[in-house]
Design a protein around this motif. Structure first.
Motif, PDB file in Angstrom:
ATOM      1  N   GLN A 179      36.207  24.827 -16.127  1.00  0.00           N
ATOM      2  CA  GLN A 179      35.501  25.914 -15.449  1.00  0.00           C
ATOM      3  C   GLN A 179      35.537  27.203 -16.262  1.00  0.00           C
ATOM      4  O   GLN A 179      34.586  27.983 -16.230  1.00  0.00           O
ATOM      5  CB  GLN A 179      36.113  26.145 -14.059  1.00  0.00           C
ATOM      6  CG  GLN A 179      35.865  25.003 -13.093  1.00  0.00           C
ATOM      7  CD  GLN A 179      34.391  24.779 -12.834  1.00  0.00           C
ATOM      8  OE1 GLN A 179      33.657  25.724 -12.594  1.00  0.00           O
ATOM      9  NE2 GLN A 179      33.966  23.528 -12.905  1.00  0.00           N
ATOM     10  N   TYR A 183      32.311  29.412 -17.365  1.00  0.00           N
ATOM     11  CA  TYR A 183      32.228  30.842 -17.083  1.00  0.00           C
ATOM     12  C   TYR A 183      31.903  31.629 -18.359  1.00  0.00           C
ATOM     13  O   TYR A 183      31.049  32.511 -18.359  1.00  0.00           O
ATOM     14  CB  TYR A 183      33.550  31.334 -16.482  1.00  0.00           C
ATOM     15  CG  TYR A 183      33.616  32.833 -16.359  1.00  0.00           C
ATOM     16  CD1 TYR A 183      32.980  33.487 -15.320  1.00  0.00           C
ATOM     17  CD2 TYR A 183      34.292  33.590 -17.312  1.00  0.00           C
ATOM     18  CE1 TYR A 183      33.019  34.864 -15.223  1.00  0.00           C
ATOM     19  CE2 TYR A 183      34.338  34.968 -17.221  1.00  0.00           C
ATOM     20  CZ  TYR A 183      33.697  35.600 -16.164  1.00  0.00           C
ATOM     21  OH  TYR A 183      33.735  36.963 -16.091  1.00  0.00           O
ATOM     22  N   ASN A 213      28.584  33.825 -18.970  1.00  0.00           N
ATOM     23  CA  ASN A 213      28.777  35.241 -19.233  1.00  0.00           C
ATOM     24  C   ASN A 213      28.117  35.632 -20.559  1.00  0.00           C
ATOM     25  O   ASN A 213      27.490  36.685 -20.663  1.00  0.00           O
ATOM     26  CB  ASN A 213      30.261  35.590 -19.247  1.00  0.00           C
ATOM     27  CG  ASN A 213      30.488  37.069 -19.132  1.00  0.00           C
ATOM     28  OD1 ASN A 213      29.788  37.743 -18.389  1.00  0.00           O
ATOM     29  ND2 ASN A 213      31.458  37.579 -19.858  1.00  0.00           N
TER      30      ASN A 213
END
Length: 72
Positions: free
Chosen positions: A23, A27, A31
């Motif tokens: 995860q 992310y 981002n």
């Protein structure tokens, strides 16, 4: 300089489990995508500002405009 953006109709909104990717990595990838899109948007606004300034100042000459010279 040309930019292309994906059509939102063609983008799947389903969340899929990525096998082998944690995860945190997901992310970071998302981002980084947000950061890159923000850079492109800032570049576009800077270009628009340059065009607007050139149009307002009469084609972007280095000579000050009459309006500005009158106020000195």
């Amino acid at each position: 300089m040309a930019y292309s953006f994906s059509n939102s109709e063609n983008v799947s909104t389903r969340q899929l489990r990525a096998s082998g990717i944690d995860q945190e990595a997901i992310y970071r990838i998302r981002n980084q995508g947000r950061i890159e899109r923000a850079k492109i948007i800032r570049q576009c606004f800077a270009t628009l500002k340059r065009f607007a300034t050139a149009a307002y100042c009469g084609g972007g000459s280095h000579e000050p405009s009459n309006h500005r010279r009158a106020s000195i």
